[in-house]
Design a protein around this motif. Sequence first.
Motif, PDB file in Angstrom:
ATOM      1  N   MET A 187       0.834  -1.202   0.000  1.00 15.04           N
ATOM      2  CA  MET A 187       0.000   0.000   0.000  1.00 15.04           C
ATOM      3  C   MET A 187       0.871   1.255   0.000  1.00 15.04           C
ATOM      4  O   MET A 187       2.084   1.180   0.219  1.00 15.04           O
ATOM      5  CB  MET A 187      -0.921   0.019   1.223  1.00 15.04           C
ATOM      6  CG  MET A 187      -1.884  -1.142   1.306  1.00 15.04           C
ATOM      7  SD  MET A 187      -3.150  -0.925   2.570  1.00 15.04           S
ATOM      8  CE  MET A 187      -4.209   0.316   1.798  1.00 15.04           C
ATOM      9  N   GLY A 211     -10.246   1.652  -2.244  1.00 10.31           N
ATOM     10  CA  GLY A 211      -8.975   1.159  -1.718  1.00 10.31           C
ATOM     11  C   GLY A 211      -8.363   2.025  -0.644  1.00 10.31           C
ATOM     12  O   GLY A 211      -7.197   1.837  -0.281  1.00 10.31           O
ATOM     13  N   ALA A 269      -4.591   1.471  -1.373  1.00 11.89           N
ATOM     14  CA  ALA A 269      -4.102   0.354  -2.169  1.00 11.89           C
ATOM     15  C   ALA A 269      -3.505   0.895  -3.462  1.00 11.89           C
ATOM     16  O   ALA A 269      -4.041   1.819  -4.075  1.00 11.89           O
ATOM     17  CB  ALA A 269      -5.239  -0.622  -2.473  1.00 11.89           C
ATOM     18  N   ARG A 270      -2.396   0.321  -3.865  1.00 11.49           N
ATOM     19  CA  ARG A 270      -1.683   0.830  -5.039  1.00 11.49           C
ATOM     20  C   ARG A 270      -2.577   0.879  -6.276  1.00 11.49           C
ATOM     21  O   ARG A 270      -2.519   1.820  -7.062  1.00 11.49           O
ATOM     22  CB  ARG A 270      -0.460  -0.053  -5.314  1.00 11.49           C
ATOM     23  CG  ARG A 270       0.437   0.463  -6.416  1.00 11.49           C
ATOM     24  CD  ARG A 270       1.669  -0.399  -6.612  1.00 11.49           C
ATOM     25  NE  ARG A 270       2.506   0.166  -7.644  1.00 11.49           N
ATOM     26  CZ  ARG A 270       3.424   1.090  -7.445  1.00 11.49           C
ATOM     27  NH1 ARG A 270       3.638   1.538  -6.220  1.00 11.49           N
ATOM     28  NH2 ARG A 270       4.144   1.580  -8.439  1.00 11.49           N
ATOM     29  N   GLU A 271      -3.434  -0.135  -6.437  1.00  9.00           N
ATOM     30  CA  GLU A 271      -4.266  -0.205  -7.628  1.00  9.00           C
ATOM     31  C   GLU A 271      -5.368   0.848  -7.654  1.00  9.00           C
ATOM     32  O   GLU A 271      -6.014   1.050  -8.691  1.00  9.00           O
ATOM     33  CB  GLU A 271      -4.869  -1.604  -7.780  1.00  9.00           C
ATOM     34  CG  GLU A 271      -5.627  -2.107  -6.572  1.00  9.00           C
ATOM     35  CD  GLU A 271      -4.758  -2.891  -5.601  1.00  9.00           C
ATOM     36  OE1 GLU A 271      -5.249  -3.879  -5.050  1.00  9.00           O
ATOM     37  OE2 GLU A 271      -3.584  -2.492  -5.405  1.00  9.00           O
ATOM     38  N   GLU A 293      -7.453  -3.364   0.284  1.00 11.82           N
ATOM     39  CA  GLU A 293      -6.769  -3.972  -0.855  1.00 11.82           C
ATOM     40  C   GLU A 293      -7.684  -4.934  -1.598  1.00 11.82           C
ATOM     41  O   GLU A 293      -7.630  -5.033  -2.826  1.00 11.82           O
ATOM     42  CB  GLU A 293      -5.496  -4.685  -0.388  1.00 11.82           C
ATOM     43  CG  GLU A 293      -4.391  -3.725   0.037  1.00 11.82           C
ATOM     44  CD  GLU A 293      -3.078  -4.435   0.284  1.00 11.82           C
ATOM     45  OE1 GLU A 293      -3.115  -5.537   0.895  1.00 11.82           O
ATOM     46  OE2 GLU A 293      -2.032  -3.921  -0.126  1.00 11.82           O
ATOM     47  N   GLU A 294      -8.524  -5.657  -0.856  1.00 17.21           N
ATOM     48  CA  GLU A 294      -9.452  -6.574  -1.501  1.00 17.21           C
ATOM     49  C   GLU A 294     -10.537  -5.815  -2.274  1.00 17.21           C
ATOM     50  O   GLU A 294     -10.993  -6.261  -3.327  1.00 17.21           O
ATOM     51  CB  GLU A 294     -10.104  -7.478  -0.458  1.00 17.21           C
ATOM     52  CG  GLU A 294      -9.147  -8.473   0.175  1.00 17.21           C
ATOM     53  CD  GLU A 294      -9.784  -9.263   1.301  1.00 17.21           C
ATOM     54  OE1 GLU A 294     -10.983  -9.015   1.589  1.00 17.21           O
ATOM     55  OE2 GLU A 294      -9.101 -10.109   1.900  1.00 17.21           O
ATOM     56  N   GLU A 313      -4.856  -5.937  -9.325  1.00 17.00           N
ATOM     57  CA  GLU A 313      -3.767  -6.370  -8.458  1.00 17.00           C
ATOM     58  C   GLU A 313      -2.766  -5.238  -8.279  1.00 17.00           C
ATOM     59  O   GLU A 313      -2.455  -4.517  -9.226  1.00 17.00           O
ATOM     60  CB  GLU A 313      -3.063  -7.597  -9.048  1.00 17.00           C
ATOM     61  CG  GLU A 313      -3.927  -8.837  -9.127  1.00 17.00           C
ATOM     62  CD  GLU A 313      -4.259  -9.396  -7.748  1.00 17.00           C
ATOM     63  OE1 GLU A 313      -3.471  -9.141  -6.810  1.00 17.00           O
ATOM     64  OE2 GLU A 313      -5.292 -10.064  -7.612  1.00 17.00           O
ATOM     65  N   GLY A 314      -2.248  -5.113  -7.059  1.00 21.82           N
ATOM     66  CA  GLY A 314      -1.291  -4.056  -6.778  1.00 21.82           C
ATOM     67  C   GLY A 314      -0.039  -4.143  -7.629  1.00 21.82           C
ATOM     68  O   GLY A 314       0.525  -3.135  -8.048  1.00 21.82           O
ATOM     69  N   ALA A 346      -6.783  -2.418   6.304  1.00 19.03           N
ATOM     70  CA  ALA A 346      -5.923  -2.339   5.130  1.00 19.03           C
ATOM     71  C   ALA A 346      -6.135  -3.541   4.217  1.00 19.03           C
ATOM     72  O   ALA A 346      -6.161  -3.413   2.990  1.00 19.03           O
ATOM     73  CB  ALA A 346      -4.463  -2.236   5.556  1.00 19.03           C
ATOM     74  N   ASP A 347      -6.300  -4.712   4.818  1.00 18.10           N
ATOM     75  CA  ASP A 347      -6.567  -5.910   4.016  1.00 18.10           C
ATOM     76  C   ASP A 347      -7.881  -5.782   3.254  1.00 18.10           C
ATOM     77  O   ASP A 347      -7.969  -6.137   2.070  1.00 18.10           O
ATOM     78  CB  ASP A 347      -6.610  -7.147   4.919  1.00 18.10           C
ATOM     79  CG  ASP A 347      -5.252  -7.469   5.533  1.00 18.10           C
ATOM     80  OD1 ASP A 347      -4.238  -6.995   4.978  1.00 18.10           O
ATOM     81  OD2 ASP A 347      -5.218  -8.177   6.551  1.00 18.10           O
TER      82      ASP A 347
END
Length: 328
Positions: free
Chosen positions: A1, A25, A49-51, A88-89, A94-95, A84-85
């Motif tokens: 992240m 995210g 999240a990166r994505e 991301e989900e 995908e990151g 955080a999980d």
Amino acid sequence: MLHLRVVCPAERTEDVLRVLRAAPGATHLVLLRGAALDPVGDVVEAEIAREATDEVLSELCRLGVDHSGGITLETIDTALSDAADRAEEAAPGEGADAVVWEELIARTGEESRLSVTFQAFLTIACLLAAVGAVTNSAITVVGAMVVGPEFGPLAAVAVGLVGRRWDLVRRAAFALVAGFLLATGVTAAATVLAEGVGLFGPGVLDQGAQQVDFVFQVGPFSLIVAMLAGAAGMLAMTSAKSAALVGVFISVTTVPAAGFAAVAAVLGRWDLCGRSLAQLVVNMVGIVLAAWLVLVLRRSGSSVGGRGSRGGRATARREDNGRPLAKG
């Protein structure tokens, strides 16, 4: 992240919070009212999240926060959090596959400058390549490949072409041309000095260089290897897997070709000098072409920088002032 910090005027805070709350995210939202002193305003922080980052940056820049305040990104190595999980989900994709265009522009913009450090590494790499040429040492040539910093400006050219950031293309091209000219000039002078003190004779290249002949053997595989290396390098940069860049450095013979060309020119072997320079050009063109193609494919319809023409010009001004927007 990624950790996001936004400094914004108080009248923009609610808009910033709205953007972050709506982002699938984003999590760990923090508001510090009146905490910013220069520029004056509020501080908003979040983990993203990166994505999902590129879309959030686009929305924030549409609010003009990059002009009235500031946006900072930092990579988080470890995040132990159920929230955080879940973030991301919830974020699409995908990151590892996500491209944060502002991060990429800032990174390549920094690496495209003709700095003292860049020139020092490039010159040392060319000198190592020259030693490898006169000693017929493939290991020394590989060492020159690893030391060479030329992939940064080559990647910047590709990013500039995709994003139509001609300032970035010009700056990177200047760094490459001026850097290689100075490095090969120093290498040529060192070759003259070494020959003058008797470290090697004028016919050293005539004695055979089977271990390093790949430096000046130009062929179809030269372009193929350069394109594969350029693709791998750009994938590594856009997916934050920088360790893969080492493999790129030891795959292509840009710096060794420049060093070998300098030695060959001093010793009067113009045939080898010309073939080495041809190898240099083929490798550089192949790297830029493949890196450009990877960026075009990964863009997936989103604008580079995620901010349109107005944001691109703003980023250009910040880079020219030595203050890139984002650090990844």
